[in-house]
Write an enzyme that holds these catalytic residues in place. Structure first.
Site, mmCIF file in Angstrom:
data_model
loop_
_atom_site.group_PDB
_atom_site.id
_atom_site.type_symbol
_atom_site.label_atom_id
_atom_site.label_comp_id
_atom_site.label_asym_id
_atom_site.label_seq_id
_atom_site.Cartn_x
_atom_site.Cartn_y
_atom_site.Cartn_z
ATOM 1 N N LEU A 88 0.892 -1.171 -0.015
ATOM 2 C CA LEU A 88 0.038 -0.142 0.029
ATOM 3 C C LEU A 88 0.765 1.356 0.066
ATOM 4 C CD1 LEU A 88 -2.863 -0.952 2.516
ATOM 5 C CD2 LEU A 88 -2.734 -1.081 -0.051
ATOM 6 N N CYS A 89 2.025 1.142 -0.499
ATOM 7 C CA CYS A 89 2.933 2.303 -0.946
ATOM 8 C C CYS A 89 3.329 2.518 -2.278
ATOM 9 C CB CYS A 89 4.291 2.174 0.175
ATOM 10 S SG CYS A 89 4.641 0.732 0.043
ATOM 11 N N GLY A 90 2.403 2.351 -3.182
ATOM 12 C CA GLY A 90 2.769 2.778 -4.631
ATOM 13 C C GLY A 90 3.793 1.783 -4.944
#
Length: 303
Positions: A88-90
């Site tokens: 969930l951090c690109g």
């Protein structure tokens, strides 16, 4: 055509997701401030220490200390790859994995035909490279909850031990460098042997060239106090740990920045989706009302 109940249920689900992503963005923003403070405080010392030892390595012989030896027998490389423990951090973890795989492809195999060895920090990197069958000599997960000096020392001890052994000829760090809240850059830098400073290592034009010439000038000499061997035995392992500590802090700050940016984008996308679904729901409801009116009018005319 979906019913109004289905559309309302989907709107509620997207709004719940929007609240979660918004909360995650706020948490990452709060953690980013603390991580940014730590990296800003640690950078000057780490970079000055790196400059001094690069300069020192340029003026000393390989035999002065094993960590300065840039002509070992083996040609195998150890990569210390730093990724995040969570997603969930690109593209934070993906960029590190791509850069590492590109580096592996470009590296020559050792005389036994083996690829590079890995020291993996972070669950995402560990899972990625384990699935692909790489030789993992060291792994560490869960340390980004609270990065400590002891973590850097443990990784440094492993790197030094492997470098001083017969199989590893060089050690590289791969990590995300924190540049700003909206910008991170994947860095691959040589950790061992201590890189020797060269004029082409600087890239600021004529001023940089003059500075490099001054650093490489034979008139500059170091005076060791106490004994050079004793001093280097203490400071070189500390230097390796300091550079690893800086890379861990850089990666931690970059991760929070990437997650904050990713969650901000997800929150905006959720808002746009809610707006589209609400508009579609209103059209469906209006169509249903219009149909009911037509049915009432038609029934009245029939009677």
């Amino acid at each position: 055509m979906p019913s109004l109940i289905d559309i309302r249920r989907r709107v509620r689900a997207v709004r719940s997701t929007q609240q979660i992503t918004k909360a995650m963005k706020m948490v990452s923003s709060s953690k980013l401030r603390r991580a940014q403070e730590r990296i800003v405080k640690s950078r000057p010392y780490a970079k000055e220490m790196l400059r001094v030892f690069n300069n020192l390595a340029t003026r000393t012989e390989n035999a002065t200390h094993p960590l300065l030896n840039d002509d070992p027998l083996s040609a195998r490389t150890l990569l210390i790859v730093i990724t995040a423990d969570r997603g969930l951090c690109g593209s934070f973890n993906t960029n590190v994995a791509k850069a590492t795989m590109q580096f592996v492809v470009e590296q020559p195999k050792d005389p036994q035909g083996r690829d590079v060895a890995m020291a993996l920090v972070g669950r995402k990197g560990r899972d990625f490279f384990r699935r692909r069958g790489f030789d993992v000599l060291y792994e560490e997960v869960g340390l980004f909850q609270n990065v400590k000096w002891a973590h850097a020392q443990a990784i440094a001890q492993t790197a030094i031990k492997e470098f001083l052994g017969p199989d590893i000829s060089s050690v590289y760090l791969v990590y995300n460098e924190f540049r700003s809240a909206i910008s991170q850059r994947v860095v691959i830098e040589k950790l061992l042997p201590i890189p020797r400073l060269r004029p082409e290592d600087t890239s600021d034009g004529a001023t940089a060239a003059k500075r490099a010439d001054a650093l490489l000038s034979p008139s500059v000499e170091y005076v060791f106090e106490p004994d050079p061997q004793q001093l280097l035995n203490t400071l070189l392992p500390m230097h390796v740990a300091v550079q690893i500590q800086r890379a861990l802090l850089e990666s931690s700050a970059a991760e929070h920045a990437a997650r904050m940016q990713s969650m901000d984008s997800a929150t905006r996308n959720a808002k746009e989706m809610v707006d589209r679904l609400t508009l579609y729901m209103n059209k469906v409801r209006q169509a249903a009302i219009t149909r009911e009116i037509i049915e009432v009018v038609s029934g009245a005319q029939a009677t």
